[in-house]
Design a protein around this motif. Structure first.
Motif, PDB file in Angstrom:
ATOM      1  N   LEU A 372       0.636  -0.937  -0.179  1.00 50.33           N
ATOM      2  CA  LEU A 372       0.116  -0.711  -0.040  1.00 50.33           C
ATOM      3  C   LEU A 372       0.724   1.599   0.217  1.00 50.33           C
ATOM      4  CD1 LEU A 372      -2.598   1.756  -0.002  1.00 50.33           C
ATOM      5  CD2 LEU A 372      -2.623   0.939   2.874  1.00 50.33           C
ATOM      6  N   TYR A 373       2.361   1.213   1.247  1.00 45.75           N
ATOM      7  CA  TYR A 373       2.854   2.444   0.924  1.00 45.75           C
ATOM      8  C   TYR A 373       3.401   2.712  -0.190  1.00 45.75           C
ATOM      9  CZ  TYR A 373       7.717   4.566   0.841  1.00 45.75           C
ATOM     10  OH  TYR A 373       8.351   4.969   1.109  1.00 45.75           O
ATOM     11  N   LEU A 374       3.845   1.270  -1.284  1.00 45.30           N
ATOM     12  CA  LEU A 374       5.177   1.319  -2.927  1.00 45.30           C
ATOM     13  C   LEU A 374       3.835   2.414  -3.613  1.00 45.30           C
ATOM     14  CD1 LEU A 374       6.329  -1.909  -3.298  1.00 45.30           C
ATOM     15  CD2 LEU A 374       7.417   0.508  -2.514  1.00 45.30           C
ATOM     16  N   ILE A 375       2.554   1.632  -3.186  1.00 46.80           N
ATOM     17  CA  ILE A 375       1.161   2.049  -4.260  1.00 46.80           C
ATOM     18  C   ILE A 375       0.805   4.156  -3.911  1.00 46.80           C
ATOM     19  CG2 ILE A 375      -1.210   2.184  -4.850  1.00 46.80           C
ATOM     20  CD1 ILE A 375      -1.179  -1.261  -4.646  1.00 46.80           C
ATOM     21  N   LEU A 376       0.358   4.168  -2.794  1.00 46.18           N
ATOM     22  CA  LEU A 376      -0.072   5.523  -2.400  1.00 46.18           C
ATOM     23  C   LEU A 376       1.681   6.099  -3.169  1.00 46.18           C
ATOM     24  CD1 LEU A 376      -1.488   5.523   1.107  1.00 46.18           C
ATOM     25  CD2 LEU A 376      -2.163   5.683  -1.135  1.00 46.18           C
ATOM     26  N   ASN A 377       2.549   6.274  -2.386  1.00 48.96           N
ATOM     27  CA  ASN A 377       4.210   7.076  -2.179  1.00 48.96           C
ATOM     28  C   ASN A 377       3.975   6.833  -3.722  1.00 48.96           C
ATOM     29  OD1 ASN A 377       7.231   6.948  -3.258  1.00 48.96           O
ATOM     30  ND2 ASN A 377       6.689   7.588  -1.478  1.00 48.96           N
ATOM     31  N   GLY A 414       3.359  -2.506  -6.395  1.00 47.98           N
ATOM     32  CA  GLY A 414       2.693  -2.713  -5.260  1.00 47.98           C
ATOM     33  C   GLY A 414       1.562  -3.283  -5.085  1.00 47.98           C
ATOM     34  N   ILE A 415       1.253  -3.114  -6.912  1.00 47.55           N
ATOM     35  CA  ILE A 415      -0.428  -4.241  -7.139  1.00 47.55           C
ATOM     36  C   ILE A 415       0.419  -5.600  -7.299  1.00 47.55           C
ATOM     37  CG2 ILE A 415      -1.971  -4.434  -8.731  1.00 47.55           C
ATOM     38  CD1 ILE A 415      -1.627  -1.276  -9.308  1.00 47.55           C
ATOM     39  N   LEU A 416       0.941  -5.657  -7.938  1.00 49.94           N
ATOM     40  CA  LEU A 416       1.713  -7.512  -8.253  1.00 49.94           C
ATOM     41  C   LEU A 416       2.051  -7.792  -7.248  1.00 49.94           C
ATOM     42  CD1 LEU A 416       4.032  -6.965 -11.389  1.00 49.94           C
ATOM     43  CD2 LEU A 416       1.113  -7.911 -11.535  1.00 49.94           C
ATOM     44  N   ILE A 417       2.971  -7.707  -6.690  1.00 51.10           N
ATOM     45  CA  ILE A 417       3.604  -7.745  -4.866  1.00 51.10           C
ATOM     46  C   ILE A 417       2.087  -8.805  -4.526  1.00 51.10           C
ATOM     47  CG2 ILE A 417       5.382  -7.643  -3.256  1.00 51.10           C
ATOM     48  CD1 ILE A 417       6.359  -6.113  -4.557  1.00 51.10           C
ATOM     49  N   VAL A 419      -1.039  -8.940  -5.364  1.00 52.07           N
ATOM     50  CA  VAL A 419      -1.346  -9.790  -5.342  1.00 52.07           C
ATOM     51  C   VAL A 419      -1.203 -11.329  -5.166  1.00 52.07           C
ATOM     52  CG1 VAL A 419      -2.159 -11.491  -7.389  1.00 52.07           C
ATOM     53  CG2 VAL A 419      -3.230  -8.548  -7.254  1.00 52.07           C
ATOM     54  N   ILE A 420       0.643 -10.890  -5.835  1.00 51.00           N
ATOM     55  CA  ILE A 420       1.045 -12.488  -5.647  1.00 51.00           C
ATOM     56  C   ILE A 420       1.153 -12.935  -3.842  1.00 51.00           C
ATOM     57  CG2 ILE A 420       3.314 -13.903  -5.510  1.00 51.00           C
ATOM     58  CD1 ILE A 420       4.187 -11.713  -7.508  1.00 51.00           C
ATOM     59  N   LEU A 421       0.998 -12.342  -3.377  1.00 48.98           N
ATOM     60  CA  LEU A 421       0.350 -12.121  -1.668  1.00 48.98           C
ATOM     61  C   LEU A 421       0.132 -13.057  -1.434  1.00 48.98           C
ATOM     62  CD1 LEU A 421       2.525  -9.358  -0.087  1.00 48.98           C
ATOM     63  CD2 LEU A 421       4.176 -11.716  -0.346  1.00 48.98           C
ATOM     64  N   SER A 422      -1.020 -12.314  -1.976  1.00 44.91           N
ATOM     65  CA  SER A 422      -2.749 -13.189  -1.413  1.00 44.91           C
ATOM     66  C   SER A 422      -2.537 -13.871  -1.917  1.00 44.91           C
ATOM     67  CB  SER A 422      -3.909 -11.938  -2.129  1.00 44.91           C
ATOM     68  OG  SER A 422      -3.516 -10.429  -1.988  1.00 44.91           O
ATOM     69  N   GLN A 423      -1.993 -14.227  -3.292  1.00 46.84           N
ATOM     70  CA  GLN A 423      -2.678 -16.299  -3.940  1.00 46.84           C
ATOM     71  C   GLN A 423      -1.858 -17.216  -3.216  1.00 46.84           C
ATOM     72  OE1 GLN A 423      -1.086 -15.213  -7.710  1.00 46.84           O
ATOM     73  NE2 GLN A 423      -3.200 -14.608  -8.970  1.00 46.84           N
ATOM     74  N   LYS A 424      -0.971 -16.819  -2.881  1.00 50.54           N
ATOM     75  CA  LYS A 424       0.319 -17.531  -1.802  1.00 50.54           C
ATOM     76  C   LYS A 424      -0.886 -17.747  -0.624  1.00 50.54           C
ATOM     77  CE  LYS A 424       4.413 -16.612  -3.791  1.00 50.54           C
ATOM     78  NZ  LYS A 424       6.822 -16.327  -3.377  1.00 50.54           N
TER      79      LYS A 424
END
Length: 432
Positions: A372-377, A414-417, A419-424
């Protein structure tokens, strides 16, 4: 503007303390940013440790031994630098040193004061160890938690981050660097935030893995700290006037009394013609200067004009045209006021810090707060670049700034990571 704290005390309190010339305003706020970030990081790491998300590591230490040669040499060198440069100021006279940066990087100093202070520092370390010395040194096992390492993490982030910020600035301004290398290498300015962020992040990940604690939980803990540290650092940019400002706002001008007032449609062109030598030297042309006309909305009429256009008088970069009647080192102001983007970023990133702080206990997936930080920043920096001065890259017919490319990459990452973390996380079987 206040290039260093000397000008702050002179303006606010009417006192002239020469030594304060050596405390750069930007560096002062960067130091505050690191202290605030370290305090918040320590608080978060303690909270996560209490939740069982971190485990301590054990280290064997020998206590009760004498001071080592390395400790004595390091303390001597620190003392020597302190005496050679800082104490020497009292002999030279801090008021006589009008250019602190030139003094710091010069060979000027006091050799005998350096040797005296170096010897004193080494003796103090030897005496400290002597008091703690045991008849037989003991080996003890010490448990170290992540929050005990905040000091080390902060030092690593500071050193590697500053080096990365300097390197990225050199790459961004490569042609000018080749013409004036010393101006970049020995300058306290010219720092690219994303260069510092990327290099510091790599160094901290390596450090984290080496010491065996969770990178994802550390990233979540550090996310709010990074955001508020950036906001505080931008205060330094605004106060010092270090060049991280926006493009010209032609809706305003600087009048004969050095006040920011509304401009007419012809004022911008007239100012450019009046100071054509400066604009040509700085931009290499007089047409297509970066500008936009934006007048503050009537509903915000109570706000001062400088929030929408500012001329950065007495800026630390000495950019712009001379200020009449000024005889100091920093006697320039911008001929046309610009958007004060550091001020905007301080406001936006402070607000985003509170967003991250409010979500730190709600987002349960490890690593998601940092995403979320990566996306907002990334979003904040991408949009501020639209009114900010920066060199542009040229590829595939596009002309983005370095910061736009990196900020867009951060949003995508930020979005890709996430999504990947959620899938894992979904793939992990749930225990009843």
């Amino acid at each position: 503007m206040y290039p260093n704290l000397y000008y702050v005390f002179e303006d606010f309190f009417g006192v002239k303390i020469g030594f304060l010339r050596f405390i750069n305003s930007f560096g002062f706020f960067v130091a505050i940013a690191f202290l605030v970030a370290a305090a918040l990081l320590s608080k978060e790491l303690r909270r996560k440790s209490e939740q069982g998300l971190f485990k301590p590591t054990e280290r064997k230490l020998v206590v009760g031994g004498p001071a080592t040669t390395t400790e004595l040499v390091v303390n001597f060198l620190l003392g020597f630098l302190f005496g050679f440069k800082i104490l020497a100021l009292f002999l030279i006279g801090s008021d006589a040193v009008k250019d602190p940066q030139a003094y710091i990087f010069s060979g000027n100093g006091s050799l005998w004061l350096g040797l005296l202070a170096g010897g004193l520092f080494a003796w103090m370390k030897w005496r400290e160890r002597k008091k703690q010395q045991l008849k037989t040194p003991e080996e003890r096992v010490v448990r170290i938690w992540p929050h005990d390492r905040v000091g080390e993490i902060t030092v690593i982030a500071l050193i590697v981050g500053l080096l990365g910020a300097k390197l990225f600035d050199i790459f961004e301004n490569w042609d000018d660097f080749l013409n004036h290398p010393s101006d970049y290498i020995f300058s306290g300015g010219g720092l690219t935030f994303y260069g510092g962020l990327i290099c510091a992040a790599i160094a901290i990940v390596i450090y984290t893995r080496k010491n065996g604690f969770s990178v994802r939980h550390l990233a979540d803990a550090i996310a709010p700290s990074l955001m508020i540290a950036y906001a505080i650092g931008r205060i330094g940019c605004q106060v010092a006037g270090d060049g991280d400002w926006g493009i010209y706002n032609t809706a305003y001008k600087v009048d004969a009394n050095d006040k920011i007032v509304l401009a007419t449609t012809s004022d911008f062109g007239d100012t450019v013609k009046a100071h054509s030598a400066y604009f040509f030297q700085h931009y290499g042309r007089l047409d297509s200067l970066p500008n936009r006309s934006f007048e503050k909305p009537s509903v915000l009429g109570f706000l001062p004009n400088w929030m929408f256009a500012y001329d950065y008088p007495h800026n630390v970069n000495k950019m712009g045209v001379p200020i009449s009647g000024c005889n100091d080192m920093y006697c320039n102001r911008l001929a046309v006021p610009v958007f004060p983007t550091p001020f905007y970023e301080t406001l936006m990133c402070t607000a985003l810090f509170f967003v991250l702080w409010s979500f730190r206990k709600k987002l349960k997936l490890a690593g998601s707060l940092f995403c979320l930080y990566l996306i907002l920043n990334g979003l904040e920096r991408f949009f501020i670049e639209k009114i900010r001065v920066n060199n542009r890259l040229h590829f595939f017919g596009l002309h983005p700034t370095q910061a736009e490319v990196i900020s867009l990459g951060l949003v995508i990452a930020g979005i890709l990571i996430w999504v990947i973390l959620s899938q894992k996380n979904r793939a992990i079987p749930k225990t009843v």
